[in-house]
Scaffold this motif. Structure first.
Motif, PDB file in Angstrom:
ATOM      1  N   GLY A   1      41.835  28.800  33.749  1.00  0.00           N
ATOM      2  CA  GLY A   1      39.980  28.254  34.142  1.00  0.00           C
ATOM      3  C   GLY A   1      39.620  29.102  33.084  1.00  0.00           C
ATOM      4  O   GLY A   1      40.547  29.896  32.033  1.00  0.00           O
TER       5      GLY A   1
ATOM      6  N   GLY B   1      43.367  29.178  39.961  1.00  0.00           N
ATOM      7  CA  GLY B   1      42.794  29.257  40.817  1.00  0.00           C
ATOM      8  C   GLY B   1      41.333  28.828  40.699  1.00  0.00           C
ATOM      9  O   GLY B   1      40.983  28.573  39.960  1.00  0.00           O
TER      10      GLY B   1
ATOM     11  N   HIS C   1      37.581  35.362  30.545  1.00  0.00           N
ATOM     12  CA  HIS C   1      38.869  36.071  31.435  1.00  0.00           C
ATOM     13  C   HIS C   1      39.595  34.166  31.240  1.00  0.00           C
ATOM     14  O   HIS C   1      38.451  33.670  31.549  1.00  0.00           O
TER      15      HIS C   1
ATOM     16  N   ASP D   1      48.473  32.485  38.985  1.00  0.00           N
ATOM     17  CA  ASP D   1      47.476  33.913  39.250  1.00  0.00           C
ATOM     18  C   ASP D   1      47.373  33.586  40.484  1.00  0.00           C
ATOM     19  O   ASP D   1      46.663  32.183  41.487  1.00  0.00           O
TER      20      ASP D   1
ATOM     21  N   ASN E   1      44.366  30.630  46.285  1.00  0.00           N
ATOM     22  CA  ASN E   1      44.737  30.149  45.197  1.00  0.00           C
ATOM     23  C   ASN E   1      45.752  28.921  46.286  1.00  0.00           C
ATOM     24  O   ASN E   1      45.633  28.091  46.143  1.00  0.00           O
TER      25      ASN E   1
ATOM     26  N   LYS F   1      29.515  28.143  31.562  1.00  0.00           N
ATOM     27  CA  LYS F   1      30.075  28.406  30.947  1.00  0.00           C
ATOM     28  C   LYS F   1      30.023  28.378  29.768  1.00  0.00           C
ATOM     29  O   LYS F   1      30.879  28.348  28.684  1.00  0.00           O
TER      30      LYS F   1
ATOM     31  N   ALA G   1      43.208  32.501  33.508  1.00  0.00           N
ATOM     32  CA  ALA G   1      44.330  33.632  34.684  1.00  0.00           C
ATOM     33  C   ALA G   1      43.263  34.405  35.415  1.00  0.00           C
ATOM     34  O   ALA G   1      42.475  34.748  35.654  1.00  0.00           O
TER      35      ALA G   1
ATOM     36  N   SER H   1      37.154  27.932  41.429  1.00  0.00           N
ATOM     37  CA  SER H   1      36.542  26.471  41.791  1.00  0.00           C
ATOM     38  C   SER H   1      37.013  24.913  41.366  1.00  0.00           C
ATOM     39  O   SER H   1      37.580  24.040  41.201  1.00  0.00           O
ATOM     40  N   THR H   2      37.258  25.383  39.974  1.00  0.00           N
ATOM     41  CA  THR H   2      37.728  24.346  38.880  1.00  0.00           C
ATOM     42  C   THR H   2      38.360  23.247  39.518  1.00  0.00           C
ATOM     43  O   THR H   2      38.023  22.430  38.550  1.00  0.00           O
TER      44      THR H   2
ATOM     45  N   ARG I   1      44.932  35.959  44.031  1.00  0.00           N
ATOM     46  CA  ARG I   1      44.550  36.569  45.206  1.00  0.00           C
ATOM     47  C   ARG I   1      45.335  37.393  46.080  1.00  0.00           C
ATOM     48  O   ARG I   1      46.001  36.671  46.606  1.00  0.00           O
TER      49      ARG I   1
ATOM     50  N   ARG J   1      45.152  41.751  42.130  1.00  0.00           N
ATOM     51  CA  ARG J   1      46.154  39.921  41.625  1.00  0.00           C
ATOM     52  C   ARG J   1      47.125  40.449  41.258  1.00  0.00           C
ATOM     53  O   ARG J   1      47.315  40.951  40.725  1.00  0.00           O
TER      54      ARG J   1
HETATM   55  C1  6PG Z   1      40.740  33.192  39.221  1.00  0.00           C
HETATM   56  C2  6PG Z   1      41.396  31.955  38.546  1.00  0.00           C
HETATM   57  C3  6PG Z   1      40.372  32.436  37.572  1.00  0.00           C
HETATM   58  C4  6PG Z   1      39.329  31.403  37.421  1.00  0.00           C
HETATM   59  C5  6PG Z   1      37.999  31.430  36.721  1.00  0.00           C
HETATM   60  C6  6PG Z   1      36.973  30.692  36.525  1.00  0.00           C
HETATM   61  O1  6PG Z   1      41.868  32.991  40.598  1.00  0.00           O
HETATM   62  O2  6PG Z   1      40.329  33.722  40.292  1.00  0.00           O
HETATM   63  O3  6PG Z   1      42.459  31.920  37.950  1.00  0.00           O
HETATM   64  O4  6PG Z   1      41.022  32.342  35.744  1.00  0.00           O
HETATM   65  O5  6PG Z   1      40.335  30.001  36.845  1.00  0.00           O
HETATM   66  O6  6PG Z   1      37.894  32.580  36.762  1.00  0.00           O
HETATM   67  O7  6PG Z   1      36.852  30.005  38.042  1.00  0.00           O
HETATM   68  P1  6PG Z   1      36.047  29.008  38.133  1.00  0.00           P
HETATM   69  O8  6PG Z   1      37.192  28.051  37.873  1.00  0.00           O
HETATM   70  O9  6PG Z   1      35.507  29.095  39.799  1.00  0.00           O
HETATM   71  O10 6PG Z   1      34.792  28.555  37.696  1.00  0.00           O
END
Ligand code: 6PG
Length: 246
Positions: free
Chosen positions: A144, A42, A150, A73, A85, A203, A152, A44-45, A75, A180
């Motif tokens: 991500g 999930g 972190h 993962d 997500n 990042k 997942a 934004s990326t 929320r 989550r």
């Molecule tokens: C989640 C994601 C989490 C995400 C990173 C990067 O559900 O929060 O899986 O692991 O990949 O936090 O988040 P962005 O892509 O928003 O920077």
């Protein structure tokens, strides 16, 4: 096996390469085994990657009938919530491609965290006939990276041992700090291929630490697939501090 690192000039190019990878792995997996099991993260990326998969001409060439889509993962919020997500993947991808609903396996965000984790593990057990080292074998998992290392929803403060055999964990943390569900290391490290998608200068310090700093204390450093391949697709901003980034 050292990770493959691909640095792109833009987020759009990262999205294109991520979509290409999804397409290639889908075609290869279906040719070899008749199915393609993938899990998406999930945040934004991944969103431009999902939209690119749906928009590109390749979408018509992906064998959607043989694709099975899971989540890394989730929320524990409703599907219409902007932090969902599943909800975001639905609008970016699922609503735009002919992937049958019965082949889409959202994490049960509607349950209590504990029951949700148990239930998703059961869903995976029912689906994955092929297991290795006691864990399901995904063909491709998109991950991500958080600024704190972190991945997942496995956070630095998440209390889980590397030897834990639980496939799905109920945790609390992240931004937003909510309950989550997350796949555990034993599942992530069983994948045939893991692809980190990372964009943004915020990042860059963590990308450098994970790829060039050594150590394995952070969740993203503990992603070391037993046999699978690790790919990083980073835009130039996220890769800006790497020694290899010219
Ligand atoms: C989640 C994601 C989490 C995400 C990173 C990067 O559900 O929060 O899986 O692991 O990949 O936090 O988040 P962005 O892509 O928003 O920077």
């Amino acid at each position: 096996m050292l990770p493959e690192v691909i640095i792109t000039d833009s987020v759009q190019e990262m999205a294109r390469l991520g979509a290409d990878l999804f397409y290639q792995r889908a075609v290869d997996s279906v040719e070899k085994a008749g199915l393609f099991a993938a899990a998406v993260s999930g945040g934004s990326t991944p969103r431009p990657v999902h939209r690119r998969i749906a928009a590109s001409a390749m979408a018509d060439r992906i064998p959607w009938q043989s694709v099975r889509l899971f989540w890394v993962d989730e929320r524990m919020v409703g599907a219409r919530h902007s932090d969902s997500n599943f909800g975001n993947a639905k609008s970016d991808l699922l609503d735009r491609v002919p992937l049958p609903e019965e082949h889409v396996f959202p994490m049960p965000f509607w349950m209590t965290p504990r029951l949700g984790a148990e239930t998703y593990a059961k869903v995976m057990r029912l689906f994955f006939q092929r297991c290795k080292n006691g864990a399901p074998v995904f063909d491709l998992i998109f991950l991500g990276l958080g600024e704190d290392g972190h991945t997942a929803s496995l956070f630095p403060q998440t209390d889980v041992s590397e030897s834990s055999r639980k496939w799905v964990l109920a945790v609390k943390g992240g931004r937003p700090e909510v309950h989550r569900l997350t796949l555990n290391y034993c599942v992530l490290n069983q994948a045939r291929q893991v692809c980190f998608l990372v964009a943004g200068a915020n990042k860059a310090k963590m990308v450098k630490r994970i790829l060039e700093g050594g150590g394995n204390s952070l969740p993203a450093q503990r992603i070391k697939p037993f046999e699978g391949k690790v790919t990083w697709i980073c835009d130039r901003s996220a890769a800006g501090l790497l020694d290899r980034c010219d």
